[in-house]
Design a protein around this motif. Sequence first.
Motif, PDB file in Angstrom:
ATOM      1  N   GLY A   1       0.678  -1.381   0.206  1.00 34.82           N
ATOM      2  CA  GLY A   1      -0.103  -0.017  -0.126  1.00 34.82           C
ATOM      3  C   GLY A   1       1.075   1.184   0.029  1.00 34.82           C
ATOM      4  O   GLY A   1       1.803   1.297   0.848  1.00 34.82           O
ATOM      5  N   PHE A   2       0.424   2.175  -0.887  1.00 35.94           N
ATOM      6  CA  PHE A   2       1.229   3.593  -0.994  1.00 35.94           C
ATOM      7  C   PHE A   2       0.430   4.558  -0.385  1.00 35.94           C
ATOM      8  O   PHE A   2      -0.881   4.830  -0.806  1.00 35.94           O
ATOM      9  CB  PHE A   2       1.725   3.708  -2.190  1.00 35.94           C
ATOM     10  N   CYS A   3       1.153   5.368   0.369  1.00 33.96           N
ATOM     11  CA  CYS A   3       0.316   6.740   0.877  1.00 33.96           C
ATOM     12  C   CYS A   3      -1.168   6.427   1.493  1.00 33.96           C
ATOM     13  O   CYS A   3      -1.200   5.835   2.659  1.00 33.96           O
ATOM     14  CB  CYS A   3       0.079   7.568  -0.205  1.00 33.96           C
ATOM     15  N   TRP A   4      -2.159   6.590   0.767  1.00 34.04           N
ATOM     16  CA  TRP A   4      -3.594   6.108   1.396  1.00 34.04           C
ATOM     17  C   TRP A   4      -3.536   4.780   1.513  1.00 34.04           C
ATOM     18  O   TRP A   4      -4.100   4.231   2.477  1.00 34.04           O
ATOM     19  CB  TRP A   4      -4.570   6.790   0.407  1.00 34.04           C
ATOM     20  N   GLY A   5      -2.949   4.097   0.689  1.00 31.71           N
ATOM     21  CA  GLY A   5      -2.937   2.522   0.750  1.00 31.71           C
ATOM     22  C   GLY A   5      -2.413   2.005   2.283  1.00 31.71           C
ATOM     23  O   GLY A   5      -2.677   1.194   2.894  1.00 31.71           O
ATOM     24  N   HIS A   6      -1.336   2.869   2.172  1.00 33.03           N
ATOM     25  CA  HIS A   6      -0.399   2.606   3.568  1.00 33.03           C
ATOM     26  C   HIS A   6      -1.440   2.967   5.048  1.00 33.03           C
ATOM     27  O   HIS A   6      -1.397   2.164   5.782  1.00 33.03           O
ATOM     28  CB  HIS A   6       0.730   3.621   3.684  1.00 33.03           C
ATOM     29  N   GLN A   7      -2.192   4.003   4.874  1.00 36.13           N
ATOM     30  CA  GLN A   7      -2.855   4.429   5.960  1.00 36.13           C
ATOM     31  C   GLN A   7      -4.201   3.558   6.142  1.00 36.13           C
ATOM     32  O   GLN A   7      -4.383   3.249   7.250  1.00 36.13           O
ATOM     33  CB  GLN A   7      -3.403   6.020   5.656  1.00 36.13           C
ATOM     34  N   VAL A   8      -4.844   3.310   5.157  1.00 34.55           N
ATOM     35  CA  VAL A   8      -5.904   2.488   5.174  1.00 34.55           C
ATOM     36  C   VAL A   8      -5.693   1.179   5.636  1.00 34.55           C
ATOM     37  O   VAL A   8      -6.311   0.246   6.540  1.00 34.55           O
ATOM     38  CB  VAL A   8      -6.778   2.626   3.995  1.00 34.55           C
ATOM     39  N   THR A   9      -4.558   0.395   5.372  1.00 32.09           N
ATOM     40  CA  THR A   9      -4.052  -0.789   5.759  1.00 32.09           C
ATOM     41  C   THR A   9      -3.943  -0.837   7.179  1.00 32.09           C
ATOM     42  O   THR A   9      -4.488  -1.695   8.121  1.00 32.09           O
ATOM     43  CB  THR A   9      -2.714  -1.297   5.102  1.00 32.09           C
ATOM     44  N   HIS A  10      -3.322   0.031   7.975  1.00 31.67           N
ATOM     45  CA  HIS A  10      -3.184   0.298   9.328  1.00 31.67           C
ATOM     46  C   HIS A  10      -4.422   0.548  10.149  1.00 31.67           C
ATOM     47  O   HIS A  10      -4.752   0.029  11.087  1.00 31.67           O
ATOM     48  CB  HIS A  10      -2.138   0.992  10.043  1.00 31.67           C
TER      49      HIS A  10
END
Length: 213
Positions: free
Chosen positions: A96-105
């Motif tokens: 996940g990148f950026c928003w993908g990083h955030q939504v994963t957590h």
Amino acid sequence: MKVLIVQNYSTNQPWGQLTLDSICSHVVRSCPDAQVDICNVVDGGIPPPIDEYALIVLTGGTFNLIAEKPLPWVQRVIDLIKDVSNEGNERTKLVGFCWGHQVTHHALGGQLSIVDGTRILHKFHKRCVKTNASGFTPLEEGNENFISDSGRILTLQSHPELTGAISRSLIDGDDGSYVNNVRSDSGAELQHNNSQHDGGMVWNRIMRWVLDG
């Protein structure tokens, strides 16, 4: 190898397609026979079964996970992340990148917060991970890069898919999210958006992680 790009934005600006093209090119450069599918969840796309894919890529996006109740498409992304993280899934990896990083957590129990307004090339974001989800190990300080203890989920706040053309399109079509918040007093060296960067090297490492099993 099959790869699924989950597109978490909807735009008519050039950067939208350029971003997808960039991700595809990085995948195919490392794996020429890869089949890359794209699912635009914002515009109604339904992600296919995850066990069909060796890699799922979560793009950036703008939905406010802190202040807004998840829309149906956001909930579908959250459910997909939970499916990938399930202990019974040993085939599919997710990055996940950026928003993908955030939504994963966010999906797995972490906490998000608002950033201080600083914008740096390869980082176009308003929110950040304050507390990572359990079961993740940081790859550096700052809560910006994590890998799951299972070795199957990788999250990065940055955008290694960015190119000069994508950056220009983002700035030219800016609605105040980025340009008005740029700060030059952080001590960072400002460079032209066509300057060399390590995005390609990051992608090479990501694909080695995927292909090495």
